[in-house]
Scaffold this motif. Structure first.
Motif, PDB file in Angstrom:
ATOM      1  N   PRO A   1       0.815  -1.225   0.000  1.00  0.00           N
ATOM      2  CA  PRO A   1       0.000   0.000   0.000  1.00  0.00           C
ATOM      3  C   PRO A   1       0.843   1.267   0.000  1.00  0.00           C
ATOM      4  O   PRO A   1       0.378   2.314  -0.465  1.00  0.00           O
ATOM      5  CB  PRO A   1      -0.824  -0.121   1.299  1.00  0.00           C
ATOM      6  N   TRP A   2       2.057   1.172   0.549  1.00  0.00           N
ATOM      7  CA  TRP A   2       2.961   2.329   0.487  1.00  0.00           C
ATOM      8  C   TRP A   2       3.148   2.743  -0.968  1.00  0.00           C
ATOM      9  O   TRP A   2       3.067   3.936  -1.302  1.00  0.00           O
ATOM     10  CB  TRP A   2       4.301   1.974   1.126  1.00  0.00           C
ATOM     11  N   ALA A   3       3.354   1.779  -1.845  1.00  0.00           N
ATOM     12  CA  ALA A   3       3.541   2.101  -3.255  1.00  0.00           C
ATOM     13  C   ALA A   3       2.218   2.471  -3.920  1.00  0.00           C
ATOM     14  O   ALA A   3       2.088   3.523  -4.559  1.00  0.00           O
ATOM     15  CB  ALA A   3       4.188   0.920  -3.975  1.00  0.00           C
ATOM     16  N   GLN A   4       1.226   1.604  -3.770  1.00  0.00           N
ATOM     17  CA  GLN A   4      -0.011   1.805  -4.523  1.00  0.00           C
ATOM     18  C   GLN A   4      -0.766   3.052  -4.084  1.00  0.00           C
ATOM     19  O   GLN A   4      -1.253   3.836  -4.918  1.00  0.00           O
ATOM     20  CB  GLN A   4      -0.898   0.575  -4.397  1.00  0.00           C
ATOM     21  N   GLU A   5      -0.878   3.275  -2.774  1.00  0.00           N
ATOM     22  CA  GLU A   5      -1.655   4.408  -2.285  1.00  0.00           C
ATOM     23  C   GLU A   5      -0.925   5.742  -2.449  1.00  0.00           C
ATOM     24  O   GLU A   5      -1.562   6.779  -2.641  1.00  0.00           O
ATOM     25  CB  GLU A   5      -2.066   4.168  -0.842  1.00  0.00           C
ATOM     26  N   CYS A   6       0.403   5.717  -2.362  1.00  0.00           N
ATOM     27  CA  CYS A   6       1.149   6.941  -2.694  1.00  0.00           C
ATOM     28  C   CYS A   6       1.019   7.244  -4.178  1.00  0.00           C
ATOM     29  O   CYS A   6       0.856   8.403  -4.588  1.00  0.00           O
ATOM     30  CB  CYS A   6       2.620   6.792  -2.310  1.00  0.00           C
ATOM     31  N   PHE A   7       1.068   6.200  -4.993  1.00  0.00           N
ATOM     32  CA  PHE A   7       0.978   6.380  -6.444  1.00  0.00           C
ATOM     33  C   PHE A   7      -0.382   6.954  -6.845  1.00  0.00           C
ATOM     34  O   PHE A   7      -0.460   7.885  -7.656  1.00  0.00           O
ATOM     35  CB  PHE A   7       1.213   5.042  -7.135  1.00  0.00           C
TER      36      PHE A   7
END
Length: 775
Positions: free
Chosen positions: A548-554
């Protein structure tokens, strides 16, 4: 095949047994279909010759019993590590049985094969036990009502149970008296058990209610026994001398000249480990633990290190980047038809890379175990989260059949996934074997523990979105490379992707989202260099702490680039659609699908006052996911309020709002504590906590350099659970999942810098501000 059956089938493969699918379900899911009701009373007491024996307890099955004095015991196969899991599980049986909670107690059991799959992790405990324990309670209630009615001389249909009593409205009899007088004995077929009527949610009197936690009194008085408290008469103490690399180290020579000067020093042992769990280990034995510590420090050992002696964290991340750059390799979790065409025809493609550092468990109680050979059986005394997994490894190390090894369970002074891996029991067992089976208590110091930790792997992720002319996402790709813990420690439990290749579901969960992105490609890659360098471990929320760090920041980045509100942008895509309708969800685990995730997102935005003005350099950040697994989603939405100090680079998280839909909440107090702890763990990993691999091992050895969240930095928290009567999902990990991304998004909103590496350190903030021209 459902998830529960997959778990069973995977354990079957791991054990190498040829059971039928139905037969294995019986063995794997905690002996869920062992329904024999009448059992002989245990010979636990001695009575005077000629006196009548007391009636045995009524045991509807192996999971609970009712004693003649009315005491109800529930057998617990899950590990207790501060989450009060025994209380929650006992609530399920007690509610369905209509028990008096003041009469309920719990027993943590050993590794008798009859208990089946013994695991405490992945937020599975309540979810995995819910149906079985409800049926168990219903079976007990059915028999007690029938026998109580017979003793009262009325039809069973005229009676009901309530708070440990069976009554017809005018007369009553207690559960204890029923057991003492009727000595109930009845057996049910699996089909009959499943057909028993279960109480509707409206009649629950224990589930979802505040009750006294059953493990609090012994923890308060000091009577509770943790693994590190275990003592056996005649035991000696051991401490390992840690080799330079996790794998491949070989002992060349040992000099104990100085160690011999330590009073209490006994000897050293170069371990011979057929399981290859502790290669290159030397264990020092002494009559006391202080002596073992001192002698180990003085012992001189020369090793030939393994091939990873000069590997760095950067090397591992670079290897991940190399893997992602190649189209071949890895496993496809989603690989929808048309992904490549959508990207080729896209009006615009957005691509970003995100990384996360190594993270250590650092549980309060260091690793420890006591081992001894007693009456031909190897006893292992320790706290452990997955006894089923590591008992065979210990047996292999000892060169004994599994039937000759038994693990005795103790309370855990923190687990967080570390004690899913029972590697620390192997050196204790081998040291005991080397001295003829006499008891050895092996304890790792904090520095030993950190060297030996099964760390959360550093990870690198690349996320891509294809946008059309209306700036809608019409295609999505998520590629993640990290060390796979399940591949290393329980390969038979890995699932298979749409391409038929195995993958570690706990190294990609969270990337397989419920958003309607159009055609998706999600690819998981096992970082082979990470696997060679250290033993990747499951750490609270596992991949749901980094995906989620990657997906939600993206998603936030894309929203800002196209000028859309981040909450509204997410809600547009949480519509329950998606290729082949996979985001609609299905009963019993994901009923409602993405619409339930949308609901928690709407609610948390409302609670936090999303969109309202805030002071300078202060902002809200949002993230939502379904931690921990898609197959058993706990719909989670989080918002944080942060302040960024432009002079120091310090990011302060002032408040956290979380809204979760985890289905039925069995133990509200435990659920809140779990979620609060998870949120703070996520906060710690986002801002404070990481290590770095240097020369093949983590550089940090203690709290002077490894810096988890401190008490003064704890944020205000507002946590809400959606009222629901759906099947309960997990709560051990979801609190972690949204925090990191929400903080990253809030930092951007506060000062306009986008940081794509976690943790977010003050130095990184200052560097980014300088590059932006704001320093």
């Amino acid at each position: 095949m459902g998830k529960l059956e997959r778990i069973a089938a995977q354990q079957d493969r791991a054990a190498g047994r040829g059971l039928s699918r139905r037969g294995f379900l019986s063995a794997a899911v905690g002996s869920a279909f062992l329904f024999g009701f009448a059992r002989e009373g245990r010979a636990a007491q001695v009575y005077p010759l000629g006196s009548p024996l007391p009636p045995p307890a009524f045991e509807p099955n192996i999971w609970c019993s009712v004693a003649p004095d009315g005491t109800i015991n529930v057998n617990i196969i899950r590990a207790e590590m501060g989450q009060h899991i025994g209380t929650a599980l006992a609530q399920i049986i007690a509610d369905e049985m209509e028990a008096d909670w003041d009469k309920v107690k719990i027993t943590y059991v050993d590794t008798d094969p009859k208990w089946g799959l013994m695991i405490t992790g992945a937020s599975w405990s309540v979810w995995l036990t819910w149906d079985l324990f409800r049926q168990t309670g219903a079976a007990a209630r059915t028999v007690l009502v029938e026998e109580g009615a017979r003793l009262l001389g009325v039809p069973a249909a005229h009676c009901h149970a309530r708070k440990g009593i069976v009554t017809d409205g005018s007369r009553s009899i207690s559960f204890g008296d029923i057991v003492a007088k009727a000595r109930p004995a009845r057996s049910f077929t699996p089909e009959q058990l499943k057909a028993l009527p279960l109480k509707p949610a409206s009649e629950r009197r224990v589930i979802g209610k505040q009750v006294k936690s059953l493990d609090i009194p012994p923890k308060t008085t000091g009577a509770a026994i943790y693994g590190i408290d275990a003592k056996i008469d005649g035991m000696v103490y051991g401490r390992p001398k840690m080799p330079p690399t996790r794998y491949g180290s070989k002992v060349i020579s040992v000099d104990d000249t100085e160690a011999k000067k330590v009073r209490g020093y006994i000897r050293y042992i170069v371990l011979d480990d057929p399981s290859d769990t502790v290669p290159g280990w030397v264990v020092v034995l002494a009559s006391s633990y202080p002596a073992a510590i001192k002698a180990t420090d003085l012992l001189k050992v020369e090793w030939t290190p393994g091939k990873t002696a000069h590997v760095t964290e950067k090397d591992i991340l670079d290897r991940g980047r190399e893997q992602i750059a190649h189209r071949d390799g890895g496993t496809m979790i989603f690989d929808d038809k048309g992904v490549d065409d959508v990207f080729k025809g896209a009006h615009r493609v957005v691509e970003k890379e995100y990384t996360c550092a190594s993270v250590m468990h650092y549980q309060l109680e260091p690793m420890n175990a006591v081992a001894q050979l007693k009456d031909g059986i190897w006893e292992i005394h320790c706290g452990n989260q997955w006894q089923t997994l590591f008992l065979p490894v210990i047996a292999k190390a000892l060169g004994e059949p599994e039937s000759k090894v038994k693990m005795m369970s103790y309370l855990l002074g923190g687990g967080f996934g570390r004690r899913l891996n029972g590697d620390y029991a192997v050196p204790a067992a081998l040291a005991s074997k080397a001295i003829g089976g006499k008891p050895v208590k092996l304890i790792l110091t904090r520095s030993d523990d950190m060297v030996f930790d099964s760390i959360r792997s550093p990870s690198v992720q690349v996320v891509r979105a294809a946008l059309n002319e209306q700036n809608a996402i019409v295609g999505f790709q998520h590629h993640a490379s990290a060390g796979w813990p399940t591949e290393v420690m329980a390969a038979a439990f890995m699932e298979k992707g749409v391409d038929g290749k195995p993958y570690d579901q706990f190294a990609i969960a969270g990337a397989d989202s419920w958003y309607d992105f159009g055609p998706m490609r999600v690819r998981a890659l096992s970082n082979d260099l990470a696997k060679e360098t250290f033993r990747p471990g499951w750490l609270r929320s596992v991949s749901a702490g980094w995906t989620p760090w990657a997906q939600e920041c993206f998603i936030d980045e894309v929203a800002h680039e196209i000028g859309k509100d981040p909450v509204a942008f997410r809600l547009e895509m949480l519509n329950g659609n998606g290729p082949e309708g996979r985001n609609k969800g299905k009963a019993p685990d994901s009923a409602g699908g993405a619409l339930r995730q949308a609901a928690v997102l709407k609610r948390v935005a409302e609670k936090a006052g999303w969109g309202k003005p805030l002071p300078k350099d202060t902002a809200l950040g949002v993230a939502t996911t379904f931690g921990q697994e898609r197959a058993m989603p706990t719909w989670t939405a989080g918002i944080v309020r942060v302040h960024v100090d432009r002079k120091t680079g310090v990011v302060t998280c002032e408040k956290i709002w979380l809204v979760l839909d985890a289905g039925t909440i069995v133990d509200p107090d435990g659920a809140l504590a779990q979620t609060e702890g998870g949120a703070l763990w996520g906060l710690s990993m986002a801002l404070c906590e990481s290590s770095e691999i240097v020369d093949g091992t983590c550089k940090d050895r203690n709290l002077d350099t490894y810096t988890p969240l401190r008490m003064p930095d704890v944020s205000e928290m507002d946590i809400e659970f959606v009222e629901s009567t759906e099947k309960p999902m997990g709560l051990g990990e979801p609190g972690v999942t949204t925090i990191g991304a929400a903080i990253g998004n809030a930092v951007f909103d506060a000062v306009g810098i986008r940081l794509r590496h976690m943790p977010i350190r003050p130095a990184d903030v200052l560097t980014a501000l300088k590059e932006k021209g704001d320093a």
